[in-house]
Design a protein around this motif. Structure first.
Motif, mmCIF file in Angstrom:
data_model
loop_
_atom_site.group_PDB
_atom_site.id
_atom_site.type_symbol
_atom_site.label_atom_id
_atom_site.label_comp_id
_atom_site.label_asym_id
_atom_site.label_seq_id
_atom_site.Cartn_x
_atom_site.Cartn_y
_atom_site.Cartn_z
ATOM 1 N N GLU A 20 0.839 -1.072 -0.451
ATOM 2 C CA GLU A 20 0.046 -0.136 -0.038
ATOM 3 C C GLU A 20 0.759 1.008 0.141
ATOM 4 O OE1 GLU A 20 -3.688 0.423 2.947
ATOM 5 O OE2 GLU A 20 -2.610 0.869 3.504
ATOM 6 N N MET A 21 1.698 0.851 0.615
ATOM 7 C CA MET A 21 3.025 1.828 1.245
ATOM 8 C C MET A 21 3.783 2.358 0.169
ATOM 9 S SD MET A 21 1.785 4.265 3.440
ATOM 10 C CE MET A 21 3.633 5.001 4.124
ATOM 11 N N LEU A 24 4.196 5.637 -2.405
ATOM 12 C CA LEU A 24 4.394 6.611 -1.530
ATOM 13 C C LEU A 24 5.135 7.065 -0.944
ATOM 14 C CD1 LEU A 24 1.832 8.741 -0.878
ATOM 15 C CD2 LEU A 24 1.473 7.119 1.255
ATOM 16 N N TYR A 27 8.120 7.973 -4.235
ATOM 17 C CA TYR A 27 8.281 9.838 -3.932
ATOM 18 C C TYR A 27 8.607 10.455 -3.224
ATOM 19 C CZ TYR A 27 5.395 13.482 -5.762
ATOM 20 O OH TYR A 27 4.745 14.525 -6.126
ATOM 21 N N PHE A 28 8.442 9.939 -2.114
ATOM 22 C CA PHE A 28 8.886 11.092 -1.147
ATOM 23 C C PHE A 28 10.908 10.888 -0.811
ATOM 24 C CE2 PHE A 28 10.441 10.714 3.291
ATOM 25 C CZ PHE A 28 9.973 12.226 4.228
ATOM 26 N N GLU A 31 11.843 12.994 -3.330
ATOM 27 C CA GLU A 31 11.686 14.657 -3.065
ATOM 28 C C GLU A 31 12.634 15.253 -1.905
ATOM 29 O OE1 GLU A 31 7.046 15.660 -4.061
ATOM 30 O OE2 GLU A 31 7.785 15.476 -1.833
ATOM 31 N N ARG A 35 14.827 18.796 -0.057
ATOM 32 C CA ARG A 35 14.062 18.967 1.061
ATOM 33 C C ARG A 35 15.176 19.475 1.768
ATOM 34 N NH1 ARG A 35 8.597 16.644 3.030
ATOM 35 N NH2 ARG A 35 7.752 16.765 0.979
ATOM 36 N N ALA A 61 6.757 13.921 8.560
ATOM 37 C CA ALA A 61 6.810 13.546 7.323
ATOM 38 C C ALA A 61 8.038 12.066 7.840
ATOM 39 C CB ALA A 61 7.638 14.330 6.236
ATOM 40 N N GLY A 64 5.890 9.742 9.792
ATOM 41 C CA GLY A 64 4.717 8.967 9.395
ATOM 42 C C GLY A 64 5.258 8.369 7.732
ATOM 43 N N TYR A 65 6.392 8.304 7.359
ATOM 44 C CA TYR A 65 6.962 7.456 6.557
ATOM 45 C C TYR A 65 7.083 5.989 6.443
ATOM 46 C CZ TYR A 65 4.343 10.468 2.737
ATOM 47 O OH TYR A 65 3.497 11.141 2.428
ATOM 48 N N ASP B 18 2.875 15.764 2.904
ATOM 49 C CA ASP B 18 3.025 14.573 3.217
ATOM 50 C C ASP B 18 1.949 13.087 4.414
ATOM 51 O OD1 ASP B 18 6.397 14.918 2.343
ATOM 52 O OD2 ASP B 18 5.598 16.154 4.387
ATOM 53 N N LEU B 22 0.035 10.708 2.747
ATOM 54 C CA LEU B 22 -0.201 9.980 3.997
ATOM 55 C C LEU B 22 -0.871 8.885 4.477
ATOM 56 C CD1 LEU B 22 1.880 8.196 5.373
ATOM 57 C CD2 LEU B 22 1.645 9.283 7.189
ATOM 58 N N THR B 25 -3.325 7.215 1.171
ATOM 59 C CA THR B 25 -3.111 6.265 0.863
ATOM 60 C C THR B 25 -3.751 5.666 2.209
ATOM 61 O OG1 THR B 25 -1.014 6.740 -0.026
ATOM 62 C CG2 THR B 25 -1.632 3.989 0.785
ATOM 63 N N PRO B 111 3.716 10.143 14.931
ATOM 64 C CA PRO B 111 3.302 9.500 13.965
ATOM 65 C C PRO B 111 2.835 8.673 13.893
ATOM 66 C CG PRO B 111 6.049 8.852 14.099
ATOM 67 C CD PRO B 111 5.299 9.748 15.324
#
Lengths: 106, 313
Positions: A20-21, A24, A27-28, A31, A35, A61, A64-65, B18, B22, B25, B111
């Protein structure tokens, strides 16, 4: 700075195996160098206000990732900026954060 | 009753793109539609416009922070009941207490732990659904199933404002069952209740989807007919009047039931005052009663012009 080479193995996301991730995260990661460059620029300009905002966003971010160590470094930097810590200490944390960003891999 | 049964809309207010990606998704598998906004002020404005089922609100944002957004959401009658889950990077007890005391129903730290976040979103949507049912129940008349007086008052104010703003037509009808007290006295209250229910059912079947039928109190009913002037209202009301008069009641087949109607499609002078509409319709209803009942009178018209009198019961 040879120590960093020793610890320079790539940092993978905790969610690297989560289909699912997948999109994402790639892409992160793509980028993230931009940053990191922005962080370096803001630090060069001593634009501490925008730097704090940037650190806050990276904290959310990266956490979260699933790039926890980077998120923790960003949080440390945000806290130091918030508490107006010693400028050399902030500089050290900026360097650490940027190095960690460079090690992030999809 | 006028709610659509589509997916619930969840509004995300967070300054980090972000987090938008997140959550888009991570919440994709849930039965919801996500709307993402980057700024607090814009989030507030969007909340008022789209009336979401749930708001996910970040705290640390530039310009207007999450606490301020939450305060304003809870100060606005339009958004006060919308559930809010605070999503924050801060795990400080003081922030959690402030958020919950300002009216958030939950507080989730970043998170995210996604299975937990998803479960909390589902729980909040369940609560929202129950609150909506409760709010709707509070607007429904228990005996007849029609909207109640409070709903009528609220909707009338809205419709009067809308018809003023958009220059649309509107008709307000007051209707009273004729000689209802004597019916109750002769056949008992159960028979009276059966008449109220039977008339309400008939009313519900004959009006259009956009019409709003309410039990105004006792044996009095009110109908709001949107986008309708008195002339077009007449044919609908005449059908309601004549069908009621010809209904046969199992408890008293020998006695038919009739109703009188007063309607108003614009009170003279005070179009923007809901009370003026009701007063004008009420006056017309009184004229219908005076002229012999079982008829329809338009406010401002001559009661002598009332619909031809069918055989009154």
């Amino acid at each position: 700075m040879s120590k960093q080479n020793v610890n320079g193995e790539p940092i993978h996301s905790l969610f690297a195996d989560d289909p699912e991730m997948h999109e994402l995260i790639s892409y992160f990661v793509q980028e993230l160098p931009d940053r990191a460059r922005t962080v370096a620029e803001l630090w060069r300009e001593r634009n501490l206000e925008d730097l704090q905002r940037m650190a806050h966003q990276l904290k959310g971010a990266c956490g979260g990732y699933g790039f926890t160590p980077v998120g923790v470094a960003a949080e440390r930097l945000e806290d130091s900026l918030k508490s107006e810590a010693d400028i050399d200490a902030i500089g050290e944390q900026v360097t650490q954060l940027i190095d960690l960003c460079r090690r992030v891999a999809a | 009753m006028h709610e659509q049964s589509t997916k619930p809309v969840v509004l995300l207010i967070d300054d980090a793109i972000d987090i938008h990606r997140l959550l888009e998704t991570r919440l994709r598998a849930e039965d919801l539609e996500l709307v993402s906004i980057l700024r607090g002020a814009e989030g507030l404005e969007t909340a008022k416009r789209i009336n979401p089922a749930l708001i996910l609100l970040d705290l640390n944002m530039p310009d207007m922070d999450g606490f301020e957004v939450l305060r304003l959401l809870k100060a606005d009658p339009q958004t006060v009941d919308t559930p809010v889950i605070v999503i924050s990077g801060s795990d400080q007890t003081a922030d959690k207490v402030t958020g919950l005391d300002l009216g958030a129903i939950d507080y989730v730290c970043k998170p995210f732990n996604f299975p937990e976040l998803r479960a909390r979103v589902r729980a909040a949507l369940r609560i929202h659904h129950l609150m909506q049912l409760l709010a709707q129940k509070a607007h429904i008349d228990g005996l007849t199933g029609l909207w109640n007086r409070q709903h009528f008052d609220e909707r009338l104010a809205e419709e009067v404002a809308a018809c003023e703003r958009n220059d649309r037509s509107l008709t307000v009808v007051l209707c009273d069952l004729d000689n209802f007290k004597s019916l109750n006295d002769s056949y008992g209250h159960a028979a009276g209740d059966a008449v109220l229910q039977g008339f309400s059912r008939q009313l519900g079947q004959l009006i259009r989807r956009t019409d709003i039928a309410c039990r105004y109190g006792g044996e009095e009913f009110a109908i709001i007919l949107r986008d309708t002037d008195a002339a077009s209202a007449m044919s609908l009301l005449e059908r309601i009047r004549s069908e009621l008069a010809s209904m046969v009641w199992p408890r008293h087949p020998e006695r038919s039931v009739t109703a009188s109607f007063g309607l108003c499609d614009g009170p003279p002078g005070a179009r923007n005052d809901p009370n003026a509409w009701v007063e004008a319709a009420d006056k017309a209803l009184y004229q219908a009663k005076e002229a012999g009942r079982n008829r329809i009178v338009v406010a401002g018209g001559n009661p002598g012009d009332a619909m031809p009198l069918a055989k009154a019961g």
